[in-house]
Design an enzyme around this catalytic site. Structure first.
Site, PDB file in Angstrom:
ATOM      1  N   SER A  38      78.596 -13.240  40.779  1.00 58.63           N
ATOM      2  CA  SER A  38      78.983 -13.245  42.189  1.00 58.63           C
ATOM      3  C   SER A  38      78.778 -11.850  42.755  1.00 58.63           C
ATOM      4  CB  SER A  38      80.455 -13.634  42.339  1.00 58.63           C
ATOM      5  OG  SER A  38      80.883 -13.370  43.662  1.00 58.63           O
TER       6      SER A  38
ATOM      7  N   TYR B 297      88.944 -12.444  39.312  1.00 61.16           N
ATOM      8  CA  TYR B 297      87.628 -13.048  39.544  1.00 61.16           C
ATOM      9  C   TYR B 297      86.538 -11.980  39.516  1.00 61.16           C
ATOM     10  CZ  TYR B 297      84.133 -15.941  41.965  1.00 61.16           C
ATOM     11  OH  TYR B 297      82.992 -16.632  42.300  1.00 61.16           O
TER      12      TYR B 297
ATOM     13  N   SER C 126      85.908 -10.758  36.030  1.00 59.33           N
ATOM     14  CA  SER C 126      85.179 -11.748  35.217  1.00 59.33           C
ATOM     15  C   SER C 126      83.699 -11.747  35.572  1.00 59.33           C
ATOM     16  CB  SER C 126      85.771 -13.151  35.403  1.00 59.33           C
ATOM     17  OG  SER C 126      85.467 -13.679  36.693  1.00 59.33           O
TER      18      SER C 126
END
Ligand code: NAD
Length: 228
Positions: A123, A136, A139
């Protein structure tokens, strides 16, 4: 080619499954629950946060594994000072640990093959950080490090390992956000639209088409030119 797509039941994963099926690949979906309709792929129930479940999933596939797309991912957003240990663990277990152990299982076969591909769906948040998404972001940054390390470790076996860093893609993960947050996000996207799951799926297709075989260890930003 034989492809495993984790989290392939819906959202970006589903679009990747559809793209690979449409060009003739044999696709296995690793997900907790099956897709709502028939995508022309085989569904194998796997909990990506469990190594045992991952092992069982791979055991159900005979023959080579040419493509692994580590797409399954979850978010449990909270400001850093209030984040609970359980939410840290849940996100890291799926997004980072699960992706790595899927790669480990796939690599055992890929190492014996002529050429294979691992694509990790990271991302933009893993590159630039984002308030409220510490677990998040960590990760997804970790997944980039896994990508770069595996790319170097298995280059000699012609396993090409790359990451895609999507920006804002319209799926169930983003539809919960308020209109205010969405409008604000749009101001940072020069192409002036949110991405679709197909925008990401087409890049997976390109990376595994044979036309991108001098790419490894890279992070492709699929984000409409996002300025963050
Ligand atoms: P989604 O929530 O729509 O779909 C995620 C899929 O993963 C679901 O099918 C879900 O069942 C599956 N999954 C979740 N936990 C699992 C587990 N433990 N075991 C097996 N399957 C599991 O999400 P999405 O928006 O399609 O996101 C897909 C990937 O793209 C994720 O890794 C996400 O972090 C990443 N991503 C999404 C966006 C976005 O804007 N939507 C942006 C950047 C990155």
């Amino acid at each position: 080619m034989n492809a495993v797509v984790t989290g392939g039941a819906r959202g970006i994963g589903r679009a990747i499954v559809e793209e690979l099926v449409s060009r003739g690949d044999t696709v296995f979906i690793f997900d907790c629950s099956p897709p709502e309709d028939n995508l022309g792929a085989s569904f194998i129930q796997v909990d990506i946060s469990s190594l045992e479940s991952i092992r069982e999933g791979f055991e159900k596939i005979n023959g080579p594994i040419d493509i692994l797309v580590n797409n399954a991912g979850i978010a449990r957003d909270m400001l850093a000072v209030r984040l609970r240990e359980a939410d840290w663990d849940a996100v890291l277990d799926v997004n980072l640990k699960g992706a790595f152990f899927c790669a480990q299982q796939a690599l055992k076969r890929m190492m014996k093959q002529k050429k294979s591909y691992i694509i990790n769906i990271s991302s933009v948040v893993g590159v630039v950080g984002n308030p409220g998404q510490i677990n998040y972001a960590a990760s997804k940054a970790g997944l980039i490090a896994v990508t770069k390390t595996l790319a170097k470790e298995y280059a000699a076996r012609n396993v090409l390992v790359n990451a895609i860093a999507p920006g804002f893609i319209q799926t169930s993960m983003t539809e919960k956000l308020s209109d205010k947050v969405k409008q604000e996000a749009l101001t940072h996207i020069p192409l002036n639209r949110f991405g679709t799951p197909q925008d990401v799926a087409k890049v997976v297709s390109f990376l595994t088409s044979g036309n991108a075989d001098y790419l490894t260890g890279q992070v492709l930003h699929v984000d409409g030119g996002m300025v963050v």
